[in-house]
Structure formats: C-alpha cells, structure tokens
Write a protein that holds these residues in place. Structure first.
Motif, PDB file in Angstrom:
ATOM      1  N   GLY A   1      43.698 -33.021   0.907  1.00 53.13           N
ATOM      2  CA  GLY A   1      44.690 -33.556  -0.016  1.00 53.13           C
ATOM      3  C   GLY A   1      44.123 -34.024  -1.348  1.00 53.13           C
ATOM      4  O   GLY A   1      44.759 -34.778  -2.061  1.00 53.13           O
ATOM      5  N   LYS A   2      42.927 -33.553  -1.700  1.00 49.86           N
ATOM      6  CA  LYS A   2      42.275 -34.014  -2.925  1.00 49.86           C
ATOM      7  C   LYS A   2      42.499 -33.105  -4.130  1.00 49.86           C
ATOM      8  O   LYS A   2      42.249 -33.509  -5.255  1.00 49.86           O
ATOM      9  CB  LYS A   2      40.772 -34.180  -2.689  1.00 49.86           C
ATOM     10  CG  LYS A   2      40.459 -35.255  -1.682  1.00 49.86           C
ATOM     11  CD  LYS A   2      38.987 -35.401  -1.462  1.00 49.86           C
ATOM     12  CE  LYS A   2      38.698 -36.494  -0.453  1.00 49.86           C
ATOM     13  NZ  LYS A   2      37.279 -36.613  -0.164  1.00 49.86           N
ATOM     14  N   VAL A   3      42.925 -31.866  -3.894  1.00 44.19           N
ATOM     15  CA  VAL A   3      43.247 -30.947  -4.994  1.00 44.19           C
ATOM     16  C   VAL A   3      44.579 -30.286  -4.694  1.00 44.19           C
ATOM     17  O   VAL A   3      45.006 -30.200  -3.545  1.00 44.19           O
ATOM     18  CB  VAL A   3      42.151 -29.865  -5.223  1.00 44.19           C
ATOM     19  CG1 VAL A   3      40.821 -30.476  -5.575  1.00 44.19           C
ATOM     20  CG2 VAL A   3      42.019 -28.947  -4.049  1.00 44.19           C
ATOM     21  N   THR A   4      45.209 -29.800  -5.737  1.00 40.34           N
ATOM     22  CA  THR A   4      46.512 -29.167  -5.581  1.00 40.34           C
ATOM     23  C   THR A   4      46.360 -27.698  -5.168  1.00 40.34           C
ATOM     24  O   THR A   4      45.290 -27.104  -5.323  1.00 40.34           O
ATOM     25  CB  THR A   4      47.306 -29.214  -6.899  1.00 40.34           C
ATOM     26  OG1 THR A   4      46.612 -28.419  -7.877  1.00 40.34           O
ATOM     27  CG2 THR A   4      47.457 -30.641  -7.404  1.00 40.34           C
ATOM     28  N   GLU A   5      47.454 -27.147  -4.693  1.00 42.75           N
ATOM     29  CA  GLU A   5      47.455 -25.726  -4.339  1.00 42.75           C
ATOM     30  C   GLU A   5      47.235 -24.873  -5.590  1.00 42.75           C
ATOM     31  O   GLU A   5      46.596 -23.830  -5.530  1.00 42.75           O
ATOM     32  CB  GLU A   5      48.776 -25.352  -3.670  1.00 42.75           C
ATOM     33  CG  GLU A   5      48.797 -23.926  -3.161  1.00 42.75           C
ATOM     34  CD  GLU A   5      50.044 -23.596  -2.378  1.00 42.75           C
ATOM     35  OE1 GLU A   5      50.162 -22.432  -1.960  1.00 42.75           O
ATOM     36  OE2 GLU A   5      50.908 -24.473  -2.203  1.00 42.75           O
ATOM     37  N   GLU A   6      47.739 -25.347  -6.713  1.00 41.95           N
ATOM     38  CA  GLU A   6      47.546 -24.626  -7.975  1.00 41.95           C
ATOM     39  C   GLU A   6      46.056 -24.512  -8.325  1.00 41.95           C
ATOM     40  O   GLU A   6      45.599 -23.452  -8.768  1.00 41.95           O
ATOM     41  CB  GLU A   6      48.293 -25.328  -9.106  1.00 41.95           C
ATOM     42  CG  GLU A   6      48.209 -24.607 -10.436  1.00 41.95           C
ATOM     43  CD  GLU A   6      48.986 -25.315 -11.523  1.00 41.95           C
ATOM     44  OE1 GLU A   6      48.501 -25.312 -12.673  1.00 41.95           O
ATOM     45  OE2 GLU A   6      50.065 -25.847 -11.237  1.00 41.95           O
ATOM     46  N   GLU A   7      45.300 -25.569  -8.108  1.00 42.63           N
ATOM     47  CA  GLU A   7      43.855 -25.523  -8.370  1.00 42.63           C
ATOM     48  C   GLU A   7      43.162 -24.530  -7.444  1.00 42.63           C
ATOM     49  O   GLU A   7      42.264 -23.805  -7.866  1.00 42.63           O
ATOM     50  CB  GLU A   7      43.240 -26.921  -8.194  1.00 42.63           C
ATOM     51  CG  GLU A   7      43.632 -27.896  -9.275  1.00 42.63           C
ATOM     52  CD  GLU A   7      43.127 -29.297  -8.991  1.00 42.63           C
ATOM     53  OE1 GLU A   7      42.210 -29.740  -9.714  1.00 42.63           O
ATOM     54  OE2 GLU A   7      43.641 -29.930  -8.047  1.00 42.63           O
ATOM     55  N   VAL A   8      43.597 -24.486  -6.194  1.00 46.59           N
ATOM     56  CA  VAL A   8      43.034 -23.526  -5.242  1.00 46.59           C
ATOM     57  C   VAL A   8      43.341 -22.106  -5.695  1.00 46.59           C
ATOM     58  O   VAL A   8      42.464 -21.236  -5.693  1.00 46.59           O
ATOM     59  CB  VAL A   8      43.572 -23.786  -3.819  1.00 46.59           C
ATOM     60  CG1 VAL A   8      43.140 -22.681  -2.869  1.00 46.59           C
ATOM     61  CG2 VAL A   8      43.106 -25.135  -3.310  1.00 46.59           C
ATOM     62  N   LEU A   9      44.581 -21.864  -6.100  1.00 47.66           N
ATOM     63  CA  LEU A   9      44.969 -20.518  -6.529  1.00 47.66           C
ATOM     64  C   LEU A   9      44.285 -20.122  -7.835  1.00 47.66           C
ATOM     65  O   LEU A   9      43.957 -18.945  -8.033  1.00 47.66           O
ATOM     66  CB  LEU A   9      46.488 -20.411  -6.642  1.00 47.66           C
ATOM     67  CG  LEU A   9      47.230 -20.526  -5.306  1.00 47.66           C
ATOM     68  CD1 LEU A   9      48.735 -20.481  -5.519  1.00 47.66           C
ATOM     69  CD2 LEU A   9      46.783 -19.481  -4.315  1.00 47.66           C
ATOM     70  N   ASP A  10      44.054 -21.075  -8.728  1.00 54.66           N
ATOM     71  CA  ASP A  10      43.265 -20.789  -9.934  1.00 54.66           C
ATOM     72  C   ASP A  10      41.863 -20.339  -9.540  1.00 54.66           C
ATOM     73  O   ASP A  10      41.306 -19.409 -10.121  1.00 54.66           O
ATOM     74  CB  ASP A  10      43.179 -22.019 -10.841  1.00 54.66           C
ATOM     75  CG  ASP A  10      44.470 -22.304 -11.581  1.00 54.66           C
ATOM     76  OD1 ASP A  10      45.358 -21.421 -11.632  1.00 54.66           O
ATOM     77  OD2 ASP A  10      44.600 -23.431 -12.109  1.00 54.66           O
ATOM     78  N   GLY A  11      41.301 -20.999  -8.529  1.00 48.94           N
ATOM     79  CA  GLY A  11      39.995 -20.610  -8.023  1.00 48.94           C
ATOM     80  C   GLY A  11      40.010 -19.216  -7.421  1.00 48.94           C
ATOM     81  O   GLY A  11      39.067 -18.438  -7.588  1.00 48.94           O
ATOM     82  N   VAL A  12      41.093 -18.886  -6.728  1.00 50.07           N
ATOM     83  CA  VAL A  12      41.241 -17.546  -6.146  1.00 50.07           C
ATOM     84  C   VAL A  12      41.248 -16.498  -7.256  1.00 50.07           C
ATOM     85  O   VAL A  12      40.605 -15.451  -7.131  1.00 50.07           O
ATOM     86  CB  VAL A  12      42.523 -17.457  -5.286  1.00 50.07           C
ATOM     87  CG1 VAL A  12      42.825 -16.014  -4.890  1.00 50.07           C
ATOM     88  CG2 VAL A  12      42.405 -18.327  -4.050  1.00 50.07           C
ATOM     89  N   LEU A  13      41.956 -16.770  -8.332  1.00 49.56           N
ATOM     90  CA  LEU A  13      41.982 -15.826  -9.460  1.00 49.56           C
ATOM     91  C   LEU A  13      40.599 -15.663 -10.082  1.00 49.56           C
ATOM     92  O   LEU A  13      40.173 -14.540 -10.388  1.00 49.56           O
ATOM     93  CB  LEU A  13      42.984 -16.284 -10.521  1.00 49.56           C
ATOM     94  CG  LEU A  13      44.454 -16.092 -10.175  1.00 49.56           C
ATOM     95  CD1 LEU A  13      45.339 -16.712 -11.255  1.00 49.56           C
ATOM     96  CD2 LEU A  13      44.787 -14.623 -10.006  1.00 49.56           C
ATOM     97  N   GLU A  14      39.899 -16.765 -10.270  1.00 46.87           N
ATOM     98  CA  GLU A  14      38.543 -16.692 -10.828  1.00 46.87           C
ATOM     99  C   GLU A  14      37.607 -15.923  -9.899  1.00 46.87           C
ATOM    100  O   GLU A  14      36.757 -15.155 -10.351  1.00 46.87           O
ATOM    101  CB  GLU A  14      37.995 -18.097 -11.084  1.00 46.87           C
ATOM    102  CG  GLU A  14      38.672 -18.829 -12.212  1.00 46.87           C
ATOM    103  CD  GLU A  14      38.409 -18.222 -13.571  1.00 46.87           C
ATOM    104  OE1 GLU A  14      37.372 -17.551 -13.753  1.00 46.87           O
ATOM    105  OE2 GLU A  14      39.241 -18.424 -14.458  1.00 46.87           O
TER     106      GLU A  14
END
Length: 134
Positions: free
Chosen positions: A98-111
C-alpha cells in the motif's frame, strides 16, 4: 568513496557537452557511495552497481536506470533493463504493502517495456504493454 570515481569515469566532460555535475548531479547523489561497503571497505564500481541491483532502494534504482538510459544517460541497454526489472519488483512489493499507487506500478511496467524494446526483446515488450493497457 568511489562515487567520485564513478562520476569521473562515466560523466566526464569528455563524454558530455554539459558539465556532469549539472546534468547528473541529482542522480549520483541518489546512488550514494556505491564503491565501498559501509563507506569503509573498497569494493569497486562494478560490485557497487551489482549491490544496487540487488539491494537498492526505489530512488537508487530509478537513478541507476536514468543514468544507464538512452535519453539522458550512458546508453547502456543491458544495465537499463536490469535496473528496470529490479525497480519493477520493488514497485510491485511496495504496491502490495500500500505504499505506491497502481498508476506508479503501471508507469514502471511501461518503462520496463521500453527497456525490453531497446534490447529487441519483442515478446517481453509486448507483454508489458498489454499489462499496462489493461
């Protein structure tokens, strides 16, 4: 420590028209002293980078990925991919906690997808883009 050595080796004015202390200063600061263990035992830059890939924090891995990257970094495909892979694992774990948002995870997936594309790993790249699209 060896951080100054790392800066001189990879970010010397011979490699960039912009002073490395202006262009990469923030990223190097986030890496910390990568050439020593606990600031005391010299390990060398390679061992320091490997240690970051294994135990680095999110900010350290982000800095390493940017420094190794194509746009503003050293143009090191393999190191960029490995940094992005490890960063993605860190983001996934932080998301579960619960420390980062799903959006941050998906940004990482794109990178990560971009890093796979850069290495011509099309299947992995496609998987990343499909996951980010969902």
């Amino acid at each position: 420590g060896y951080n100054a050595y790392f800066q001189d080796l990879f970010a010397s004015p011979r490699r960039s028209r912009i002073s490395p202390h202006l262009k990469w200063e923030g990223w190097f600061a986030k890496l910390g002293d990568i050439g020593t263990l606990g600031g005391k035992v010299p390990t060398g830059v390679t061992a320091g980078v490997l240690r970051l890939l294994r135990y680095g924090s999110r900010s350290q891995l982000e800095a390493l990925a940017e420094l190794a990257g194509r746009e503003e970094g050293f143009d090191d495909k393999a190191l960029t991919l490995e940094a992005r892979k490890r960063l993605q694992r860190v983001l996934e774990k932080a998301h579960k906690a619960g420390k980062v948002t799903e959006e941050e995870v998906l940004d990482g997936v794109l990178e990560l997808g971009v890093a796979h594309m850069w290495m011509h790993e099309w299947n992995q790249c496609s998987e990343c883009y499909k996951r980010a699209k969902e």
